[in-house]
Design a protein around this motif. Structure first.
Motif, mmCIF file in Angstrom:
data_model
loop_
_atom_site.group_PDB
_atom_site.id
_atom_site.type_symbol
_atom_site.label_atom_id
_atom_site.label_comp_id
_atom_site.label_asym_id
_atom_site.label_seq_id
_atom_site.Cartn_x
_atom_site.Cartn_y
_atom_site.Cartn_z
ATOM 1 N N VAL A 29 0.840 -1.207 0.000
ATOM 2 C CA VAL A 29 0.000 0.000 0.000
ATOM 3 C C VAL A 29 0.874 1.256 0.000
ATOM 4 O O VAL A 29 0.550 2.240 -0.674
ATOM 5 C CB VAL A 29 -0.971 -0.020 1.199
ATOM 6 N N LEU A 32 1.862 1.861 -3.445
ATOM 7 C CA LEU A 32 0.749 2.276 -4.294
ATOM 8 C C LEU A 32 0.315 3.720 -4.049
ATOM 9 O O LEU A 32 -0.303 4.338 -4.916
ATOM 10 C CB LEU A 32 -0.461 1.360 -4.076
ATOM 11 N N ARG A 33 0.611 4.267 -2.875
ATOM 12 C CA ARG A 33 0.131 5.602 -2.510
ATOM 13 C C ARG A 33 0.527 6.699 -3.499
ATOM 14 O O ARG A 33 -0.325 7.526 -3.863
ATOM 15 C CB ARG A 33 0.585 5.966 -1.107
ATOM 16 N N ILE A 35 1.093 6.451 -6.675
ATOM 17 C CA ILE A 35 0.324 6.216 -7.900
ATOM 18 C C ILE A 35 -1.123 6.643 -7.693
ATOM 19 O O ILE A 35 -1.729 7.290 -8.544
ATOM 20 C CB ILE A 35 0.412 4.734 -8.311
ATOM 21 N N LEU A 36 -1.683 6.297 -6.531
ATOM 22 C CA LEU A 36 -3.059 6.675 -6.230
ATOM 23 C C LEU A 36 -3.204 8.182 -6.103
ATOM 24 O O LEU A 36 -4.237 8.750 -6.476
ATOM 25 C CB LEU A 36 -3.524 5.986 -4.942
ATOM 26 N N HIS A 37 -2.170 8.833 -5.592
ATOM 27 C CA HIS A 37 -2.206 10.293 -5.488
ATOM 28 C C HIS A 37 -2.223 10.935 -6.874
ATOM 29 O O HIS A 37 -2.918 11.940 -7.090
ATOM 30 C CB HIS A 37 -0.997 10.793 -4.689
ATOM 31 N N ILE A 39 -3.523 9.696 -9.628
ATOM 32 C CA ILE A 39 -4.808 9.503 -10.310
ATOM 33 C C ILE A 39 -5.973 10.136 -9.562
ATOM 34 O O ILE A 39 -7.107 10.087 -10.027
ATOM 35 C CB ILE A 39 -5.089 8.009 -10.578
ATOM 36 N N PHE A 41 -7.086 9.456 -6.293
ATOM 37 C CA PHE A 41 -7.859 8.472 -5.530
ATOM 38 C C PHE A 41 -8.608 9.120 -4.366
ATOM 39 O O PHE A 41 -9.773 8.821 -4.124
ATOM 40 C CB PHE A 41 -6.916 7.375 -5.021
ATOM 41 N N SER A 48 -11.559 9.833 2.505
ATOM 42 C CA SER A 48 -10.438 9.179 1.829
ATOM 43 C C SER A 48 -9.673 8.242 2.756
ATOM 44 O O SER A 48 -9.122 7.242 2.305
ATOM 45 C CB SER A 48 -9.492 10.219 1.246
ATOM 46 N N GLU A 52 -8.799 4.411 1.951
ATOM 47 C CA GLU A 52 -7.434 3.884 1.985
ATOM 48 C C GLU A 52 -7.331 2.671 2.914
ATOM 49 O O GLU A 52 -6.622 1.711 2.622
ATOM 50 C CB GLU A 52 -6.465 4.969 2.415
ATOM 51 N N LEU A 55 -8.694 -0.213 1.044
ATOM 52 C CA LEU A 55 -7.694 -0.694 0.090
ATOM 53 C C LEU A 55 -6.677 -1.588 0.784
ATOM 54 O O LEU A 55 -6.299 -2.640 0.271
ATOM 55 C CB LEU A 55 -7.003 0.483 -0.587
ATOM 56 N N TYR A 56 -6.234 -1.167 1.990
ATOM 57 C CA TYR A 56 -5.282 -1.984 2.749
ATOM 58 C C TYR A 56 -5.896 -3.350 3.086
ATOM 59 O O TYR A 56 -5.233 -4.371 2.947
ATOM 60 C CB TYR A 56 -4.866 -1.272 4.037
#
Length: 67
Positions: A29, A32-33, A35-37, A39, A41, A48, A52, A55-56
């Motif tokens: 995670v 991934l943070r 990348i998610l930032h 796009i 997310f 949020s 998150e 997601l975890y």
């Protein structure tokens, strides 16, 4: 059928395999943070932090099922 669980040993203290899975999911995670930032997310959800956390939990479940 028996499973051969390998415990994590830190300083002579044995930790359950789930601790290793939880740390691995946390590392995934964290990777991934960024990348998610990029796009957006966090902007897709009203809470949020709950998204998150969800997601975890999904990553943790996937790690447990695949290992």
């Amino acid at each position: 059928m028996t499973h051969d669980f390998h415990e994590l040993a830190i300083g002579g203290v044995l930790f359950a395999p789930f601790v290793t899975y939880a740390l691995g999911a946390f590392a995934i995670v964290l990777l991934l943070r960024p990348i998610l930032h990029l796009i957006g997310f966090a902007k897709m959800f009203s809470h949020s932090s709950i998204a998150e956390l969800s997601l975890y939990v999904m990553v943790l479940g996937t790690v447990v099922l695949l290992v």
